[in-house]
Design a protein around this motif. Structure first.
Motif, PDB file in Angstrom:
ATOM      1  N   ARG A   8       0.701  -2.156  -3.221  1.00 54.37           N
ATOM      2  CA  ARG A   8       1.082  -1.822  -4.589  1.00 54.37           C
ATOM      3  C   ARG A   8       2.163  -0.760  -4.553  1.00 54.37           C
ATOM      4  O   ARG A   8       2.351  -0.066  -3.565  1.00 54.37           O
ATOM      5  CB  ARG A   8      -0.137  -1.292  -5.370  1.00 54.37           C
ATOM      6  CG  ARG A   8      -1.194  -2.355  -5.573  1.00 54.37           C
ATOM      7  CD  ARG A   8      -2.359  -1.831  -6.362  1.00 54.37           C
ATOM      8  NE  ARG A   8      -3.166  -0.989  -5.481  1.00 54.37           N
ATOM      9  CZ  ARG A   8      -3.853   0.063  -5.891  1.00 54.37           C
ATOM     10  NH1 ARG A   8      -3.846   0.424  -7.140  1.00 54.37           N
ATOM     11  NH2 ARG A   8      -4.560   0.766  -5.036  1.00 54.37           N
ATOM     12  N   TRP A   9       2.854  -0.641  -5.654  1.00 56.73           N
ATOM     13  CA  TRP A   9       3.926   0.327  -5.787  1.00 56.73           C
ATOM     14  C   TRP A   9       3.378   1.750  -5.695  1.00 56.73           C
ATOM     15  O   TRP A   9       2.377   2.064  -6.319  1.00 56.73           O
ATOM     16  CB  TRP A   9       4.622   0.125  -7.125  1.00 56.73           C
ATOM     17  CG  TRP A   9       5.819   0.990  -7.310  1.00 56.73           C
ATOM     18  CD1 TRP A   9       5.889   2.110  -8.080  1.00 56.73           C
ATOM     19  CD2 TRP A   9       7.104   0.828  -6.721  1.00 56.73           C
ATOM     20  NE1 TRP A   9       7.136   2.661  -8.001  1.00 56.73           N
ATOM     21  CE2 TRP A   9       7.915   1.879  -7.171  1.00 56.73           C
ATOM     22  CE3 TRP A   9       7.654  -0.105  -5.852  1.00 56.73           C
ATOM     23  CZ2 TRP A   9       9.231   2.028  -6.780  1.00 56.73           C
ATOM     24  CZ3 TRP A   9       8.969   0.051  -5.480  1.00 56.73           C
ATOM     25  CH2 TRP A   9       9.732   1.103  -5.938  1.00 56.73           C
ATOM     26  N   SER A  11       3.505   5.295  -6.854  1.00 53.89           N
ATOM     27  CA  SER A  11       4.022   5.974  -8.043  1.00 53.89           C
ATOM     28  C   SER A  11       4.481   7.394  -7.697  1.00 53.89           C
ATOM     29  O   SER A  11       4.221   7.912  -6.609  1.00 53.89           O
ATOM     30  CB  SER A  11       2.941   6.034  -9.121  1.00 53.89           C
ATOM     31  OG  SER A  11       1.900   6.909  -8.720  1.00 53.89           O
TER      32      SER A  11
END
Length: 192
Positions: A8-9, A11
């Motif tokens: 996942r990205w 953040s």
């Protein structure tokens, strides 16, 4: 099989939290470097690195965090001889170890009695490869002979990584349902 759920990205909040944990671990390494013998510093540094990366993975559950953590710690402890290498050799060692950790973490997915075996096995592999890569970067000819002292470093690295990872996992099992930890996870995942 690759654990796609962890890809996942990362953040901005994840990045800042990783930098905070990296800074805290680096500060402890600097503190220990002034009071411990070289071998004790080596062991305590591996213990701290593994505990830091494990804690980050338990909180964020994202791929890339381990490599970012190892890169940041290597840059913040650039001149400390905790693993034997300094400068860019240390950075290269940590980046390689971070990538090895990430690959192992993504491929191995199973739990043993609620302990995340993927994190523990990845940590043990880091415990092996950290002194191995350092040895080959410092002196390839000596490292390729595998003297007894080097084998002791490998075994010590594996043992301390296993100890650190299991203790962190046991601590995480006690902390993961605490209100502050749940708030931190929600904050990092932007669930508020």
């Amino acid at each position: 099989m690759i654990a796609h759920e962890h890809i996942r990205w990362i953040s901005f909040r994840d990045l800042m939290f990783t930098l905070f944990i990296s800074g805290f671990v680096s500060l402890l390494v600097y503190l220990f470097s002034s009071i411990l013998s070289p071998f004790a510093l080596f062991l305590s540094s591996i213990f701290l690195f593994i505990a830091g990366v494990n804690f980050l993975l338990y909180i964020t559950k994202k791929t890339g965090i381990a490599t970012l953590f190892f890169l940041t710690v290597s840059l913040l402890t650039f001149t400390v001889t905790d693993i034997g290498a300094v400068g860019w050799k240390k950075v290269l060692t940590f980046v390689i170890v971070g990538i090895i950790f990430e690959i192992t973490y993504l491929v191995i997915k199973f739990e043993v009695h609620n302990l995340s075996a993927d994190v523990i096995v990845s940590s043990v592999i880091v415990g092996l490869f950290l002194p191995l890569i350092t040895a080959f970067l410092i002196s390839p000819s000596l490292a390729s002979d595998f003297p007894l002292g080097l084998i002791n470093f490998f075994l010590s690295g594996i043992g301390i990584a296993l100890l650190s990872s299991v203790l962190t996992a046991l601590l995480w099992m006690r902390l993961k349902r605490k209100k502050n930890i749940l708030h931190l996870e929600a904050f990092l995942q932007d669930l508020r």
